[in-house]
Enzyme design. Structure first.
Site, PDB file in Angstrom:
ATOM      1  N   GLY A 157     -83.730  50.382 -44.769  1.00  0.00           N
ATOM      2  CA  GLY A 157     -83.661  49.121 -45.529  1.00  0.00           C
ATOM      3  C   GLY A 157     -85.040  48.496 -45.572  1.00  0.00           C
ATOM      4  N   ARG A 158     -85.052  47.170 -45.713  1.00  0.00           N
ATOM      5  CA  ARG A 158     -86.335  46.459 -45.839  1.00  0.00           C
ATOM      6  C   ARG A 158     -87.278  46.757 -44.674  1.00  0.00           C
ATOM      7  NH1 ARG A 158     -83.078  41.933 -48.009  1.00  0.00           N
ATOM      8  NH2 ARG A 158     -82.252  41.968 -45.903  1.00  0.00           N
ATOM      9  N   ILE A 159     -86.757  46.635 -43.431  1.00  0.00           N
ATOM     10  CA  ILE A 159     -87.647  46.780 -42.279  1.00  0.00           C
ATOM     11  C   ILE A 159     -88.045  48.249 -42.102  1.00  0.00           C
ATOM     12  CG2 ILE A 159     -87.882  46.442 -39.771  1.00  0.00           C
ATOM     13  CD1 ILE A 159     -85.942  44.009 -40.086  1.00  0.00           C
ATOM     14  N   ARG A 179     -77.407  55.393 -44.722  1.00  0.00           N
ATOM     15  CA  ARG A 179     -76.006  55.531 -45.150  1.00  0.00           C
ATOM     16  C   ARG A 179     -75.944  55.942 -46.624  1.00  0.00           C
ATOM     17  NH1 ARG A 179     -72.547  50.252 -44.973  1.00  0.00           N
ATOM     18  NH2 ARG A 179     -74.513  49.757 -45.969  1.00  0.00           N
ATOM     19  N   THR A 180     -76.752  55.289 -47.467  1.00  0.00           N
ATOM     20  CA  THR A 180     -76.857  55.761 -48.850  1.00  0.00           C
ATOM     21  C   THR A 180     -78.281  56.229 -49.098  1.00  0.00           C
ATOM     22  OG1 THR A 180     -76.972  53.406 -49.330  1.00  0.00           O
ATOM     23  CG2 THR A 180     -75.057  54.552 -50.144  1.00  0.00           C
ATOM     24  N   ALA A 239     -83.826  47.086 -33.628  1.00  0.00           N
ATOM     25  CA  ALA A 239     -82.685  46.656 -34.452  1.00  0.00           C
ATOM     26  C   ALA A 239     -81.737  45.779 -33.614  1.00  0.00           C
ATOM     27  CB  ALA A 239     -82.000  47.884 -35.019  1.00  0.00           C
ATOM     28  N   ARG A 240     -80.744  46.407 -33.007  1.00  0.00           N
ATOM     29  CA  ARG A 240     -79.861  45.700 -32.089  1.00  0.00           C
ATOM     30  C   ARG A 240     -79.537  46.663 -30.949  1.00  0.00           C
ATOM     31  NH1 ARG A 240     -81.211  41.605 -33.997  1.00  0.00           N
ATOM     32  NH2 ARG A 240     -79.974  39.983 -35.017  1.00  0.00           N
ATOM     33  N   GLU A 269     -78.019  41.916 -23.699  1.00  0.00           N
ATOM     34  CA  GLU A 269     -79.125  40.990 -23.425  1.00  0.00           C
ATOM     35  C   GLU A 269     -78.609  39.709 -22.772  1.00  0.00           C
ATOM     36  OE1 GLU A 269     -81.341  40.320 -27.056  1.00  0.00           O
ATOM     37  OE2 GLU A 269     -81.436  42.461 -27.432  1.00  0.00           O
ATOM     38  N   HIS A 287     -87.002  41.091 -26.800  1.00  0.00           N
ATOM     39  CA  HIS A 287     -86.525  40.747 -28.150  1.00  0.00           C
ATOM     40  C   HIS A 287     -87.522  39.829 -28.883  1.00  0.00           C
ATOM     41  CE1 HIS A 287     -82.642  40.426 -30.755  1.00  0.00           C
ATOM     42  NE2 HIS A 287     -83.730  40.425 -31.509  1.00  0.00           N
ATOM     43  N   GLY A 289     -89.091  40.829 -31.862  1.00  0.00           N
ATOM     44  CA  GLY A 289     -89.312  41.379 -33.210  1.00  0.00           C
ATOM     45  C   GLY A 289     -89.882  40.392 -34.214  1.00  0.00           C
TER      46      GLY A 289
END
Ligand code: GLV
Length: 326
Positions: A157-159, A179-180, A239-240, A269, A287, A289
Site C-alpha cells: 500500500g502507501r507505506i 492481497r491484490t 505495521a502492527r 504493547e 512504536h 513509526g
C-alpha cells in the site's frame, strides 16, 4: 453562532492541534500522561459530540453505547484496528483515520530499522557503551550487505510503496506480495515483481511488513513462514505487532532460523515476549513509526479536522466506514 461541539481527547496531542481543538471545541482531555482505562473513556464520552482517540485506546461497542451523543470517532493513527468499526457502523457513527501524512515518516522508520539490523548499529552502540571496545577489528560486528540485496515487501500500500522507492538508492531487487496484485503499469513504475507470499519469504534478504491488521493478517507470519526465510534474512515490522506471532519470532531468532529483526511494534504493547529483551539480533524501537514533530502535528490536525467535521454533522474527510452514508 452555533455552539462549539464537545470533544473528549484521550491524550494530549502536539501544541498546534491543541490550539485548534481549544479554539474550536469545548475540550475535555485526559489530564494524565498515561493511557486511560476503559471506565475513564466511558466516563469521558458520556456527554460529548466527538471522541478523539489513539491507537492504544480500545474503542468497543460498550464505549460507543456510553457516548449516546457521539457523532464521530476520530483516531489519531492511520491504523484503526483498535476501534470496533462494525459496531460504530451499526450505530451510524463515522470513524476516521489519518492516512497519507505519515507515509514517508513510517517508511523512513522501516529503513532505519532495516539498516540498523543489517549493520548491527544497536548492538555496536551497546558495546561501545560498555567501555570495553579495544579499537577497530577486521572481524568485528560484521553484518549483511544492504546494497544489491533482495527486499521483500508484504503489503504494498502507501507505506510499502514508499519503502520501495527508498530501496532504489540501494540498488535492491524488490519483490512483493499484496492481497491484490498491482497493475503491470504500477509494477513497472515502482520496479517491483509480484510473487506468492511463500516465495517472497524464501527469496528475500530483508522482509518488510506493511499490511493493515485484521483477522486475515493476525499471525500472518508464524513459525511456518519464518522457517521459509533465509537463515541470514532480516524481518522488519513497522505495521502492527500481531501480524507476527511473537513467540515464534523469538524462537526463530534464538535458533538462527532467521538472522535478525527490526521491530517497531509488538503483539502486546508495551509488553514484549520475554525472550525478545535479551536477543542481540533484534533492534527494538518503542512504536515510533510516525514520531516526528512534523508528522505528529499533521496527524493531530487531520484528526482534529475529522473530529470537528463529524461533530458538525458533516461527512468527515478521512472516513473509514463510508457505508454509513449509503
Ligand atoms: C501508527 O501506528 C498508525 O497507525 O498511525
Amino acid at each position: 453562532m452555533a455552539a462549539k461541539p464537545k470533544i473528549f481527547l484521550t491524550r494530549e496531542l502536539p501544541p498546534e492541534t491543541m490550539a485548534i481543538l481549544r479554539d474550536q471545541s469545548v475540550l475535555t482531555m485526559n489530564p494524565h500522561d498515561r493511557y486511560l482505562d476503559k471506565q475513564e473513556i466511558i466516563d469521558g464520552v458520556r456527554k460529548v459530540d466527538g471522541l478523539l482517540c489513539l491507537l492504544t485506546d480500545t474503542i468497543d461497542d460498550e464505549i460507543l453505547a456510553a457516548g449516546s451523543n457521539l457523532k464521530v470517532v476520530a483516531n489519531f493513527a492511520v491504523g484503526f484496528n483498535n476501534i470496533d468499526v462494525s459496531a460504530a457502523t451499526r450505530r451510524k457513527i463515522p470513524v476516521t483515520n489519518t492516512p497519507g501524512v505519515l507515509t514517508d515518516t513510517t517508511a523512513d522508520m522501516a529503513w532505519a530499522l532495516l539498516l540498523a539490523a543489517a549493520r548491527r548499529v544497536a548492538e555496536g552502540d551497546r558495546f561501545v557503551r560498555t567501555r570495553a571496545w579495544q579499537g577497530w577489528g577486521p572481524l568485528q560486528y560484521m553484518g549483511g550487505d544492504v546494497t544489491g540485496a533482495t527486499l521483500g515487501i508484504i503489503g504494498l500500500g502507501r507505506i510499502g510503496q514508499a519503502v520501495v522507492r527508498r530501496a532504489r538508492g540501494f540498488d535492491m531487487k524488490v519483490i512483493y506480495w499484496n492481497r491484490t496484485r498491482l497493475s503491470p503499469e504500477q509494477e513497472n513504475e515502482l520496479g517491483v515483481a509480484y510473487a506468492e507470499m511463500d516465495e517472497v519469504l524464501r527469496r528475500s534478504d530483508f522482509v518488510s511488513l506493511h499490511v493493515a491488521l485484521n483477522d486475515e493478517t493476525t499471525h500472518l507470519i508464524g513459525a511456518q513462514q519464518l522457517a521459509l526465510m533465509k537463515p541470514t534474512a532480516c524481518i522488519i515490522n513497522t505495521a502492527r505487532g500481531p501480524v507476527i506471532d511473537e513467540k515464534a519470532l523469538v524462537s526463530a531468532l534464538q535458533e538462527g532460523t532467521i538472522g535478525a529483526a527490526g521491530l517497531d511494534v509488538y503483539e502486546h504493547e508495551p509488553e514484549l515476549e520475554p525472550g525478545l529483551y535479551d536477543l542481540e539480533n533484534a533492534v527494538l524501537a518503542p512504536h515510533l513509526g510516525s514520531a516526528t514533530i512534523g508528522t505528529r502535528t499533521k496527524m493531530g490536525n487531520m484528526a482534529a479536522e475529522n473530529c470537528l467535521a463529524g461533530c458538525r454533522g458533516e461527512r468527515p474527510p478521512n472516513l473509514v466506514n463510508p457505508e454509513i452514508y449509503e
